[in-house]
Design a protein around this motif. Structure first.
Motif, short mmCIF file in Angstrom:
data_model
loop_
_atom_site.label_atom_id
_atom_site.label_comp_id
_atom_site.label_asym_id
_atom_site.label_seq_id
_atom_site.Cartn_x
_atom_site.Cartn_y
_atom_site.Cartn_z
N PRO A 90 80.10 -10.41 -7.32
CA PRO A 90 79.81 -8.95 -7.58
C PRO A 90 79.86 -8.66 -9.06
O PRO A 90 79.37 -7.97 -9.72
N GLU A 91 80.62 -9.69 -9.97
CA GLU A 91 80.62 -9.43 -11.47
C GLU A 91 79.19 -9.92 -11.86
O GLU A 91 79.00 -9.57 -13.11
N ASP A 92 78.24 -10.31 -11.18
CA ASP A 92 76.90 -10.62 -11.77
C ASP A 92 75.98 -9.24 -11.63
O ASP A 92 74.94 -9.35 -12.01
N THR A 93 76.45 -8.23 -11.14
CA THR A 93 75.90 -7.15 -10.99
C THR A 93 75.05 -6.59 -12.17
O THR A 93 76.16 -6.61 -13.10
N GLY A 94 74.03 -6.19 -12.40
CA GLY A 94 73.58 -5.57 -13.57
C GLY A 94 72.21 -5.44 -13.57
O GLY A 94 71.44 -6.00 -12.70
N VAL A 95 71.65 -5.16 -14.70
CA VAL A 95 70.25 -5.32 -14.85
C VAL A 95 69.94 -6.29 -15.89
O VAL A 95 70.48 -6.76 -16.61
N TYR A 96 69.10 -7.16 -15.25
CA TYR A 96 68.69 -8.33 -15.94
C TYR A 96 67.44 -8.38 -16.75
O TYR A 96 66.30 -7.73 -16.23
N TYR A 97 67.56 -8.71 -17.69
CA TYR A 97 66.20 -8.47 -18.65
C TYR A 97 65.61 -9.83 -19.24
O TYR A 97 66.36 -10.74 -19.52
N CYS A 98 64.39 -10.17 -19.22
CA CYS A 98 63.72 -11.26 -19.93
C CYS A 98 63.60 -10.95 -21.30
O CYS A 98 63.16 -9.73 -21.53
N ASN A 99 63.76 -12.05 -21.88
CA ASN A 99 63.47 -11.91 -23.32
C ASN A 99 62.66 -13.00 -23.96
O ASN A 99 63.07 -14.25 -23.50
N GLY A 100 61.82 -12.89 -24.85
CA GLY A 100 60.92 -13.94 -25.60
C GLY A 100 61.30 -13.77 -26.96
O GLY A 100 60.88 -12.83 -27.60
N ARG A 101 61.73 -14.80 -27.53
CA ARG A 101 62.33 -14.75 -29.07
C ARG A 101 61.44 -15.92 -29.79
O ARG A 101 61.76 -17.14 -29.57
N HIS A 102 60.93 -15.55 -30.87
CA HIS A 102 60.12 -16.37 -31.81
C HIS A 102 61.15 -17.66 -32.32
O HIS A 102 62.20 -17.25 -32.67
N LEU A 103 60.83 -19.01 -32.35
CA LEU A 103 61.64 -19.78 -32.62
C LEU A 103 61.85 -19.95 -34.27
O LEU A 103 63.12 -20.36 -34.58
N GLY A 104 61.28 -19.17 -34.96
CA GLY A 104 61.51 -18.89 -36.11
C GLY A 104 62.41 -17.80 -36.38
O GLY A 104 62.69 -17.59 -37.65
#
Length: 122
Positions: A90-104
């Motif tokens: 139940p603690e895993d409940t939430g909105v999950y977002y994908c993120n892409g971040r430049h390595l620099g």
């Protein structure tokens, strides 16, 4: 405008599994650090928690809370990043977002999807 599109969320009972998908442009998926974040109910955007990341040529990192239960992976041919979630709590409940971040650094590129809701019932 760069688009990362998540899918795969839903309602599941505790102990169940879900697989989230994030589809995006080739140059983002294959060259950026890709990550899954979650925003728990009642938390602000700034309080999003990093769940798991995958970095090109380096491997993956994960939060202690998901160790042994969640696995991030990438299919470069499909421009897709996955989050396999097992033994959900139940603690895993939430909105999950994908993120892409430049390595620099994020100032060079920091992209987010619209989120997908995961609800785990007890």
């Amino acid at each position: 405008q760069v688009q990362l599109v998540e899918s795969g969320g839903g309602l599941v009972q505790a102990g169940g599994s879900l697989r989230l998908s994030c589809v995006g442009p080739t140059h983002i998926i294959n060259t950026h650090e890709m990550a899954w974040y979650r925003q728990a109910p009642g938390k602000r955007r700034e309080q999003r928690e990093m769940v798991e990341t995958i970095i090109p040529q380096r491997g993956s990192n994960y939060a202690d809370s998901v160790k042994g239960r969640f696995t991030i992976s990438k299919d470069s041919a499909k421009n897709t990043v996955y989050l396999q979630m097992n033994s959900l709590e139940p603690e895993d409940t939430g909105v999950y977002y994908c993120n892409g971040r430049h390595l620099g650094g994020g100032w060079l590129g920091d992209f987010w999807g619209q989120g997908t809701q995961v609800t785990v019932s007890s």
